[in-house]
Design an enzyme around this catalytic site. Sequence first.
Site, PDB file in Angstrom:
ATOM      1  N   CYS A  24       1.058  -1.308   0.008  1.00  0.00           N
ATOM      2  CA  CYS A  24       0.061   0.033   0.071  1.00  0.00           C
ATOM      3  C   CYS A  24       0.747   1.204   0.115  1.00  0.00           C
ATOM      4  O   CYS A  24       1.686   1.108   0.802  1.00  0.00           O
ATOM      5  CB  CYS A  24      -0.793   0.001   1.261  1.00  0.00           C
ATOM      6  SG  CYS A  24      -1.957   1.651   1.537  1.00  0.00           S
TER       7      CYS A  24
ATOM      8  N   CYS B  90      -2.039   6.068   6.883  1.00  0.00           N
ATOM      9  CA  CYS B  90      -3.234   5.506   6.877  1.00  0.00           C
ATOM     10  C   CYS B  90      -3.153   4.579   8.124  1.00  0.00           C
ATOM     11  O   CYS B  90      -2.216   3.701   8.261  1.00  0.00           O
ATOM     12  CB  CYS B  90      -3.905   4.620   5.720  1.00  0.00           C
ATOM     13  SG  CYS B  90      -5.452   4.019   5.974  1.00  0.00           S
TER      14      CYS B  90
ATOM     15  N   CYS C 255      -4.459  -0.636   7.963  1.00  0.00           N
ATOM     16  CA  CYS C 255      -3.902  -1.935   7.951  1.00  0.00           C
ATOM     17  C   CYS C 255      -2.276  -2.053   8.568  1.00  0.00           C
ATOM     18  O   CYS C 255      -1.584  -2.270   7.607  1.00  0.00           O
ATOM     19  CB  CYS C 255      -3.980  -2.336   6.527  1.00  0.00           C
ATOM     20  SG  CYS C 255      -5.530  -2.549   5.576  1.00  0.00           S
TER      21      CYS C 255
ATOM     22  N   CYS D  63      -7.239   0.790  -1.946  1.00  0.00           N
ATOM     23  CA  CYS D  63      -7.184   0.095  -0.586  1.00  0.00           C
ATOM     24  C   CYS D  63      -7.050  -1.088  -1.001  1.00  0.00           C
ATOM     25  O   CYS D  63      -7.829  -1.724  -1.640  1.00  0.00           O
ATOM     26  CB  CYS D  63      -8.534   0.225  -0.136  1.00  0.00           C
ATOM     27  SG  CYS D  63      -8.753  -0.596   1.551  1.00  0.00           S
TER      28      CYS D  63
ATOM     29  N   GLU E 207     -32.444  -9.768  17.903  1.00  0.00           N
ATOM     30  CA  GLU E 207     -31.862  -8.512  17.433  1.00  0.00           C
ATOM     31  C   GLU E 207     -32.496  -7.326  17.751  1.00  0.00           C
ATOM     32  O   GLU E 207     -33.750  -7.204  17.446  1.00  0.00           O
ATOM     33  CB  GLU E 207     -31.653  -8.627  15.893  1.00  0.00           C
ATOM     34  CG  GLU E 207     -30.946  -7.474  15.422  1.00  0.00           C
ATOM     35  CD  GLU E 207     -29.727  -6.999  15.650  1.00  0.00           C
ATOM     36  OE1 GLU E 207     -29.607  -6.063  15.955  1.00  0.00           O
ATOM     37  OE2 GLU E 207     -28.848  -7.965  15.797  1.00  0.00           O
TER      38      GLU E 207
ATOM     39  N   ASP F 266     -23.313 -13.378  19.310  1.00  0.00           N
ATOM     40  CA  ASP F 266     -22.461 -12.527  18.385  1.00  0.00           C
ATOM     41  C   ASP F 266     -22.548 -11.315  18.842  1.00  0.00           C
ATOM     42  O   ASP F 266     -22.968 -10.474  17.987  1.00  0.00           O
ATOM     43  CB  ASP F 266     -22.419 -12.915  17.092  1.00  0.00           C
ATOM     44  CG  ASP F 266     -21.630 -12.329  16.019  1.00  0.00           C
ATOM     45  OD1 ASP F 266     -20.475 -11.765  16.622  1.00  0.00           O
ATOM     46  OD2 ASP F 266     -21.807 -12.559  14.968  1.00  0.00           O
TER      47      ASP F 266
ATOM     48  N   CYS G 121     -15.320 -10.467  18.415  1.00  0.00           N
ATOM     49  CA  CYS G 121     -14.246 -10.070  17.666  1.00  0.00           C
ATOM     50  C   CYS G 121     -13.334  -9.312  18.364  1.00  0.00           C
ATOM     51  O   CYS G 121     -12.455  -8.543  17.914  1.00  0.00           O
ATOM     52  CB  CYS G 121     -14.954  -9.046  16.627  1.00  0.00           C
ATOM     53  SG  CYS G 121     -15.792  -7.591  17.317  1.00  0.00           S
TER      54      CYS G 121
END
Length: 454
Positions: free
Chosen positions: A97, A103, A106, A181, A337, A383, A409
């Site tokens: 990149c 940035c 990443c 990207c 939900e 989740d 996550c």
Amino acid sequence: MHHTDGEEDGGTREEVLNGDTPGAWRPGSTPSVALEISSLSHGPDAVARHEGRVVFVPGVAPGDTVEARLVNEHASFARAEVVRRLASGAAYRVAPCAWVTECGGCPWQQVAYDVQLAAKATNVREALARIGGLSAAHELPIRRAPDEWRYRHRIRLHVGAGGALGYRRARSHQVVEIGDCVIADAALAAALPAVRALVRRLATRLATVELVGNGAGGVVVSGAAHGAFVAADERHISTLLATAAAPARIVGVQLAADGWQRTWGDVRVRVDPDAGGTTIVQHPRAFSQVNPAANRLLVETVCTMAAPARRVLDLFCGAGNFSLPLARAGADVIGVEASAAAVADARASAAACGLTGARFEATSALHFLRQQGLAGTELVVLDPPRTGAAGAVAQLARLRAPRIVYVSCDPATLARDVAVLAAAGYRIGRLQPLDLFPQTPHVETVLEAALAID
């Protein structure tokens, strides 16, 4: 303005990646030190040690030796900026990149992928041990993403001064305009120039713009606005949709702010969470995993851990990413939900797929558990967002859910929540890390917890 030819302000690409960029260390500033990089951290940086302190260093890989300047010092740790690379370790590679030094998106691009995977698995294991005092009975090898690059089917860009479109600089609100990207799929990358031109023409003030692959080769543009919609922008959006041609294929635009939402074209987004023909059709602002190919591995993992349960409660179910595949596998599923729009999408998708075993409730997980308990189910899948599910987990422990499959996550909030379950008599069975986010420190984890029977 950034260039795409690998050079920036007269510097070569290698100089940029080595830290020799405008604003980096220059002779005459704070003295530098030599650092040997030992590992990756739980965040964006790598780790070295200097005079007994942990030093966080960006843009490097384990095994590297660099000359660096300490820029933020504390009693037990410091942050450093690379002055120059002295030697590269076996884990280092040149990041592809052109904006990697600016940035914040990443930060692990310069690290060999197998080393990224090992670090993520270690981070999950260490978080469980350090925060929860826990270990799994069966820790499974991390599942690698099918693709390292061009894997995201949705990217969210910030709008800066003058209509600049890009990501935020690391640890900053400053927008770094990007020309490409490398983790966005090809359709999103092709649409970026047309979307940038549209944003600069619009009088409506946008805060963020999300580019979403619609699952059929097209791109949907979803913008979050400040203030009112400016009617004169109608023609700019209509012109974009009328003229966008391959490879850009922009098929729909949706803009929204408090009190209004406007839609042009087809903004439906198709998600195929399994290989069995299940299709979820959802609105562009609904949550979906950013990596469709790796998401299918995630769904496969959850369905495998869920078996042989036939009555499943799916908390934080979104538009049915797990609920519908579980129903296709033969389970009766109650999906819960808080987002009414996501529940509407889930119900419509279940009906379109003929999955009569899935039903959905539009309420929060905690409210459902307090009102209906486990509703006769034998397995709970949850989740939650990155912040975890402290309230719901405490309630599940009080209800003594027989078995729980927790999808997370964030290893830290996973460890915090699972510690509550362990204190209530649950044992951790299988632990499966998965990489849905190559080139970043983020990792997905599926953990199985069962109530111990004495």
